[in-house]
Design a protein around this motif. Structure first.
Motif, PDB file in Angstrom:
ATOM      1  N   GLU A  83       0.816  -1.213   0.000  1.00  0.00           N
ATOM      2  CA  GLU A  83       0.000   0.000   0.000  1.00  0.00           C
ATOM      3  C   GLU A  83       0.854   1.269   0.000  1.00  0.00           C
ATOM      4  OE1 GLU A  83       0.316  -0.949   4.487  1.00  0.00           O
ATOM      5  OE2 GLU A  83       0.381  -1.995   2.567  1.00  0.00           O
ATOM      6  N   GLU A  84       2.069   1.202   0.559  1.00  0.00           N
ATOM      7  CA  GLU A  84       2.917   2.397   0.588  1.00  0.00           C
ATOM      8  C   GLU A  84       3.329   2.805  -0.825  1.00  0.00           C
ATOM      9  OE1 GLU A  84       6.116   2.317   3.347  1.00  0.00           O
ATOM     10  OE2 GLU A  84       4.933   1.414   4.953  1.00  0.00           O
ATOM     11  N   ILE A  85       3.645   1.838  -1.654  1.00  0.00           N
ATOM     12  CA  ILE A  85       4.010   2.135  -3.042  1.00  0.00           C
ATOM     13  C   ILE A  85       2.776   2.578  -3.828  1.00  0.00           C
ATOM     14  CG2 ILE A  85       4.960   1.153  -5.167  1.00  0.00           C
ATOM     15  CD1 ILE A  85       6.621  -0.701  -3.323  1.00  0.00           C
ATOM     16  N   ILE A  86       1.650   1.900  -3.602  1.00  0.00           N
ATOM     17  CA  ILE A  86       0.418   2.279  -4.283  1.00  0.00           C
ATOM     18  C   ILE A  86       0.031   3.712  -3.939  1.00  0.00           C
ATOM     19  CG2 ILE A  86      -2.054   1.795  -4.462  1.00  0.00           C
ATOM     20  CD1 ILE A  86      -1.345  -1.168  -3.912  1.00  0.00           C
ATOM     21  N   ASN A  87       0.166   4.092  -2.681  1.00  0.00           N
ATOM     22  CA  ASN A  87      -0.205   5.449  -2.270  1.00  0.00           C
ATOM     23  C   ASN A  87       0.680   6.499  -2.925  1.00  0.00           C
ATOM     24  OD1 ASN A  87      -2.316   4.568  -0.709  1.00  0.00           O
ATOM     25  ND2 ASN A  87      -1.151   4.552   1.203  1.00  0.00           N
ATOM     26  N   LEU A  88       1.956   6.169  -3.149  1.00  0.00           N
ATOM     27  CA  LEU A  88       2.823   7.088  -3.886  1.00  0.00           C
ATOM     28  C   LEU A  88       2.323   7.267  -5.316  1.00  0.00           C
ATOM     29  CD1 LEU A  88       6.355   5.879  -2.669  1.00  0.00           C
ATOM     30  CD2 LEU A  88       5.315   8.111  -2.216  1.00  0.00           C
ATOM     31  N   LEU A  89       1.894   6.178  -5.943  1.00  0.00           N
ATOM     32  CA  LEU A  89       1.353   6.270  -7.308  1.00  0.00           C
ATOM     33  C   LEU A  89       0.035   7.043  -7.313  1.00  0.00           C
ATOM     34  CD1 LEU A  89       2.072   2.652  -8.607  1.00  0.00           C
ATOM     35  CD2 LEU A  89       3.220   4.761  -9.306  1.00  0.00           C
ATOM     36  N   LYS A  90      -0.786   6.861  -6.274  1.00  0.00           N
ATOM     37  CA  LYS A  90      -2.060   7.572  -6.212  1.00  0.00           C
ATOM     38  C   LYS A  90      -1.858   9.088  -6.112  1.00  0.00           C
ATOM     39  CE  LYS A  90      -5.360   4.168  -4.412  1.00  0.00           C
ATOM     40  NZ  LYS A  90      -6.591   4.594  -5.098  1.00  0.00           N
ATOM     41  N   ALA A  91      -0.760   9.506  -5.511  1.00  0.00           N
ATOM     42  CA  ALA A  91      -0.494  10.934  -5.342  1.00  0.00           C
ATOM     43  C   ALA A  91       0.184  11.547  -6.565  1.00  0.00           C
ATOM     44  CB  ALA A  91       0.379  11.154  -4.104  1.00  0.00           C
TER      45      ALA A  91
END
Length: 262
Positions: A154-162
């Motif tokens: 989720e930490e990597i996904i959240n970077l992509l979401k931002a």
């Protein structure tokens, strides 16, 4: 969703579909000479001018698919994501070959795999150990996705979401690799469940997530894919059995989004 071999009044159908707020998907039979012959034999289906039919699809925003699998994938992504604002994909997973073939699939489907924002690159640096690629598509070995005994996808996904350069996110997991290194089937299934839970912990806002759970073909893995498809749908996550199908579904979603104004 419709299965259609022919329409007596295609113009009327497409005009009605164009006014629909809900997306319309057609699985059409009889698109080849052989198929039309077969359709004519049991429904007396008549050929429709191909150029006029295509114009109807283009103007109405109706999606046309060729197979049951494509129909189900289109309905899944429409249900999970609703609409898509652009063609830029953020792709993240483990296994360099998959990231390359996913990029190829994106190009063939008219989707893009853009360079990530500088801030995203900075945030990804801490994952950049040997054997990784933190450029889009992101490729990080499974062992690099655990921290303090838990998966942190989720930490990597959240970077992509931002990241403002990303319209949609595709995460892929090689289930066979997880199972091969697990102590037994129960341990492997537990790890796969933890990985999916990690994906589900990602932020709900921002670009939507498609999760490709790539099975090596055994029953346990195939059953797991079906289970997670139902479990993750309420989170707005669409689960596919391959990255190619996930990419294709995104392209269909984009087409549907362009065809609908409300």
């Amino acid at each position: 969703a419709f299965y259609v071999e022919s329409l007596a009044e295609p113009g009327l159908f497409f005009r009605a579909a164009q006014r629909m707020k809900k997306p319309v998907v057609i699985l059409r039979g009889g698109t080849t000479e052989q198929g039309l012959t077969a359709a004519s034999s049991h429904t007396a289906a008549l050929a429709t001018d191909r150029a006029l039919w295509q114009a109807g699809l283009d103007q109405s925003g109706v999606l046309q698919v060729d197979t049951i699998d494509q129909l189900m994938d289109a309905l899944l992504v429409l249900t999970a994501h609703g609409r898509l604002g652009g063609n830029r994909l953020g792709i993240f997973g483990s296994g360099g070959g998959v990231s390359v073939t996913s990029s190829d699939a994106a190009t063939r489907a008219g989707m893009a795999v853009p360079q990530l924002d500088v801030a995203t690159g900075e945030g990804l640096k801490r994952f950049g150990v040997p054997g990784t690629s933190v450029a889009n598509p992101i490729d990080i070995p499974v062992w690099g996705l655990r921290e303090n005994g838990r998966y942190i996808l989720e930490e990597i996904i959240n970077l992509l979401k931002a990241d403002g350069n990303v319209d949609s996110i595709i995460v892929y997991v090689e289930m066979g690799s997880i199972m091969d290194f697990a102590e037994d089937d129960e341990d492997g299934r537990r790890q796969l469940a933890e990985i999916c839970e990690s994906v589900a912990r990602a932020r709900r806002d921002g670009p939507a997530i498609s999760l490709a759970l790539r099975s090596s073909g055994d029953r346990l893995q195939d059953d797991f894919v079906r289970e997670q498809r139902v479990k993750l749908l309420p989170y707005g996550i669409a689960v596919f059995s391959s990255t190619a199908r996930a990419v294709w579904a995104q392209s269909m979603l984009l087409t549907a989004s362009k065809g609908r104004t409300s």
